[in-house]
Design a protein around this motif. Structure first.
Motif, PDB file in Angstrom:
ATOM      1  N   ARG A  82      37.354  47.067  40.243  1.00  0.00           N
ATOM      2  CA  ARG A  82      36.990  46.301  41.197  1.00  0.00           C
ATOM      3  C   ARG A  82      36.168  45.253  41.048  1.00  0.00           C
ATOM      4  O   ARG A  82      35.605  44.682  41.933  1.00  0.00           O
ATOM      5  CB  ARG A  82      36.649  47.634  42.393  1.00  0.00           C
ATOM      6  CG  ARG A  82      37.566  48.415  42.627  1.00  0.00           C
ATOM      7  CD  ARG A  82      38.859  47.974  43.433  1.00  0.00           C
ATOM      8  NE  ARG A  82      39.942  49.034  43.815  1.00  0.00           N
ATOM      9  CZ  ARG A  82      40.575  49.635  43.325  1.00  0.00           C
ATOM     10  NH1 ARG A  82      40.777  49.309  41.908  1.00  0.00           N
ATOM     11  NH2 ARG A  82      41.589  50.434  43.452  1.00  0.00           N
ATOM     12  N   VAL A 102      35.450  39.874  38.794  1.00  0.00           N
ATOM     13  CA  VAL A 102      35.096  38.736  39.849  1.00  0.00           C
ATOM     14  C   VAL A 102      34.000  37.793  39.258  1.00  0.00           C
ATOM     15  O   VAL A 102      33.486  38.089  38.110  1.00  0.00           O
ATOM     16  CB  VAL A 102      34.537  39.358  41.009  1.00  0.00           C
ATOM     17  CG1 VAL A 102      35.572  40.217  41.938  1.00  0.00           C
ATOM     18  CG2 VAL A 102      33.342  40.119  41.008  1.00  0.00           C
ATOM     19  N   ASP A 158      51.237  42.445  41.304  1.00  0.00           N
ATOM     20  CA  ASP A 158      50.423  41.606  42.142  1.00  0.00           C
ATOM     21  C   ASP A 158      50.991  40.966  43.188  1.00  0.00           C
ATOM     22  O   ASP A 158      52.246  40.282  42.817  1.00  0.00           O
ATOM     23  CB  ASP A 158      49.639  40.646  41.403  1.00  0.00           C
ATOM     24  CG  ASP A 158      48.750  39.612  41.858  1.00  0.00           C
ATOM     25  OD1 ASP A 158      48.631  39.717  43.181  1.00  0.00           O
ATOM     26  OD2 ASP A 158      48.009  38.990  41.265  1.00  0.00           O
ATOM     27  N   GLN A 175      50.916  38.634  44.975  1.00  0.00           N
ATOM     28  CA  GLN A 175      50.934  37.066  44.740  1.00  0.00           C
ATOM     29  C   GLN A 175      51.908  36.437  43.702  1.00  0.00           C
ATOM     30  O   GLN A 175      52.279  35.218  43.678  1.00  0.00           O
ATOM     31  CB  GLN A 175      49.485  36.433  44.641  1.00  0.00           C
ATOM     32  CG  GLN A 175      48.427  36.864  45.911  1.00  0.00           C
ATOM     33  CD  GLN A 175      49.181  36.347  47.145  1.00  0.00           C
ATOM     34  OE1 GLN A 175      49.438  35.328  47.536  1.00  0.00           O
ATOM     35  NE2 GLN A 175      49.086  37.404  48.453  1.00  0.00           N
ATOM     36  N   TYR A 196      49.539  45.217  45.038  1.00  0.00           N
ATOM     37  CA  TYR A 196      48.315  45.044  45.614  1.00  0.00           C
ATOM     38  C   TYR A 196      48.012  43.694  45.630  1.00  0.00           C
ATOM     39  O   TYR A 196      48.601  42.891  44.756  1.00  0.00           O
ATOM     40  CB  TYR A 196      47.360  45.889  44.810  1.00  0.00           C
ATOM     41  CG  TYR A 196      46.999  47.230  45.049  1.00  0.00           C
ATOM     42  CD1 TYR A 196      47.803  47.846  46.217  1.00  0.00           C
ATOM     43  CD2 TYR A 196      46.272  48.145  44.463  1.00  0.00           C
ATOM     44  CE1 TYR A 196      47.441  49.314  46.233  1.00  0.00           C
ATOM     45  CE2 TYR A 196      46.268  49.388  44.729  1.00  0.00           C
ATOM     46  CZ  TYR A 196      46.700  49.926  45.455  1.00  0.00           C
ATOM     47  OH  TYR A 196      46.474  51.422  45.971  1.00  0.00           O
ATOM     48  N   ASP A 197      47.163  43.134  46.397  1.00  0.00           N
ATOM     49  CA  ASP A 197      46.552  41.718  46.369  1.00  0.00           C
ATOM     50  C   ASP A 197      45.438  41.861  45.490  1.00  0.00           C
ATOM     51  O   ASP A 197      44.536  42.027  45.655  1.00  0.00           O
ATOM     52  CB  ASP A 197      46.358  41.321  47.687  1.00  0.00           C
ATOM     53  CG  ASP A 197      46.055  39.815  47.668  1.00  0.00           C
ATOM     54  OD1 ASP A 197      46.215  39.045  46.527  1.00  0.00           O
ATOM     55  OD2 ASP A 197      45.757  39.221  48.435  1.00  0.00           O
ATOM     56  N   GLN A 225      43.715  39.711  42.940  1.00  0.00           N
ATOM     57  CA  GLN A 225      42.427  39.201  42.819  1.00  0.00           C
ATOM     58  C   GLN A 225      41.374  39.235  43.860  1.00  0.00           C
ATOM     59  O   GLN A 225      40.041  39.478  43.550  1.00  0.00           O
ATOM     60  CB  GLN A 225      42.643  37.407  42.839  1.00  0.00           C
ATOM     61  CG  GLN A 225      41.483  36.588  42.564  1.00  0.00           C
ATOM     62  CD  GLN A 225      42.088  35.186  42.342  1.00  0.00           C
ATOM     63  OE1 GLN A 225      42.772  34.560  42.912  1.00  0.00           O
ATOM     64  NE2 GLN A 225      41.366  34.650  41.173  1.00  0.00           N
ATOM     65  N   PRO A 226      41.502  39.473  45.144  1.00  0.00           N
ATOM     66  CA  PRO A 226      40.460  39.973  46.248  1.00  0.00           C
ATOM     67  C   PRO A 226      40.011  41.347  45.817  1.00  0.00           C
ATOM     68  O   PRO A 226      38.818  41.659  46.204  1.00  0.00           O
ATOM     69  CB  PRO A 226      41.142  39.672  47.552  1.00  0.00           C
ATOM     70  CG  PRO A 226      42.268  38.819  47.318  1.00  0.00           C
ATOM     71  CD  PRO A 226      42.791  39.149  46.066  1.00  0.00           C
ATOM     72  N   LEU A 227      40.598  41.970  45.199  1.00  0.00           N
ATOM     73  CA  LEU A 227      40.319  43.475  45.085  1.00  0.00           C
ATOM     74  C   LEU A 227      39.510  43.619  43.827  1.00  0.00           C
ATOM     75  O   LEU A 227      38.821  44.467  43.448  1.00  0.00           O
ATOM     76  CB  LEU A 227      41.441  44.445  44.847  1.00  0.00           C
ATOM     77  CG  LEU A 227      42.233  44.868  46.352  1.00  0.00           C
ATOM     78  CD1 LEU A 227      43.587  45.340  46.050  1.00  0.00           C
ATOM     79  CD2 LEU A 227      41.229  45.458  47.209  1.00  0.00           C
ATOM     80  N   GLY A 228      39.421  42.337  42.769  1.00  0.00           N
ATOM     81  CA  GLY A 228      38.608  42.415  41.616  1.00  0.00           C
ATOM     82  C   GLY A 228      39.484  43.340  40.584  1.00  0.00           C
ATOM     83  O   GLY A 228      38.756  43.752  39.708  1.00  0.00           O
TER      84      GLY A 228
END
Length: 304
Positions: free
Chosen positions: A139, A142, A207, A209, A251-252, A254-257
């Protein structure tokens, strides 16, 4: 189902005192040097082995290794394989190593390979999801990451200008997710834990995205002869996420790290095996990870 964790006060996030208490309860259960570094050393004749950093914790230091193609060919796309982001997930580490020992040479004509077999060696040795600072590396991919494990790998990839076209991140979902790691997470954050149903079998996390359904399907088809694919639960989900096709959730990243979100790779996925299933064994779990990498590279290689 909720479960009380023995450290901390319900509803109150951990302070440094609780984190120290948690850390003091951890102990070494296996050896990174013998299990991982020794095998990496045996790869030096075929691959370039680099140390991309060193984790420095109170009583231990751990060198971190990248294994990559030699010679490097600028005309080829790059495939990144990561293992051991969660050190306790054994087949992620050993799957990455076994891929290097067996299958990797079959793909050198199509890809430059970059493999980080064990990103979290302290977690590997103590069979932990977190690092000693009670941080989940998966997580923490980032900017200005609080986890050394993540920051060092991202710094290396940036410094080497490695921009993968394919990224396969190798993981497991285990019974200890419910017996230890999810209760610990809720205790650390002062929240309520609700255990999830552990999928019985192999599955992928795409992912959202960059979902690439045909890519994910090709991996599932490659793994099927090796081990069973996890069926959806009664709600059509795996670990609480809707199953978008056989054996695949999204899951998305990048925002989740998440580790799979740290690059702009066209084809990306996270594998998950269930080593506690009565229908599998440790060897089969490692073989499933290797099959997943094979399936990913064979599909991606055909798209050039």
């Amino acid at each position: 189902m909720t479960q009380q964790y023995p450290i901390g006060t319900p509803g109150k996030p951990w302070s440094s005192a609780e984190k120290k208490a948690w850390l003091s309860a951890q102990s070494k259960q296996r050896d990174y040097g013998n299990d991982v570094v020794r095998r990496i050393d045996h790869l030096r004749e075929l691959f370039q082995v680099e140390t991309y950093g060193e984790l420095a914790y109170a009583e231990h230091t751990y060198p971190l290794f990248i294994v990559r193609s030699q010679p490097w060919r600028d005309d080829l796309p790059t495939a990144l394989v990561t293992g051991g982001v969660h050190g306790y997930e054994t087949s992620g580490v050993h799957g990455a190593l076994y891929f290097l020992e067996t299958e990797a040479v079959n793909h050198l004509a199509r890809f430059n390979l970059v493999v980080a077999p064990c990103i979290s060696p302290w977690g590997y040795e103590t069979i932990n999801r977190w690092n000693p600072d009670a941080i989940d590396p998966n997580r923490s991919f980032v900017v200005n990451s609080p986890a050394q494990e993540c920051a060092l790998l991202m710094k290396y990839l940036a410094a080497q200008n490695i921009q993968p076209d394919v990224h396969i991140d190798l993981h497991e979902t285990t019974d200890t997710d419910n017996s230890e790691f999810r209760p610990a997470l809720a205790a650390r954050d002062g929240t309520t834990n609700d255990n999830w149903n552990i999928p019985d079998g192999f599955y992928l996390v795409a992912d959202s995205q960059r979902s690439a359904p045909e890519f994910q399907r090709a991996i599932i088809e490659q793994v099927k002869p090796v081990t069973h694919i996890a069926p959806a639960d009664e709600h059509g989900c795996l670990i609480g996420a809707p199953m978008v096709q056989e054996g695949v959730i999204e899951y998305d990243a990048q925002p989740l790290g998440l580790c799979m979100g740290m690059t702009q790779a066209r084809f990306v996925t996270t594998t998950e095996v269930y080593p506690d299933s009565p229908n599998t064994n440790p060897v089969e779990c490692v073989d499933a990870q290797v099959a997943a990498v094979r399936g990913a590279l064979e599909f991606a290689g055909q798209q050039r």
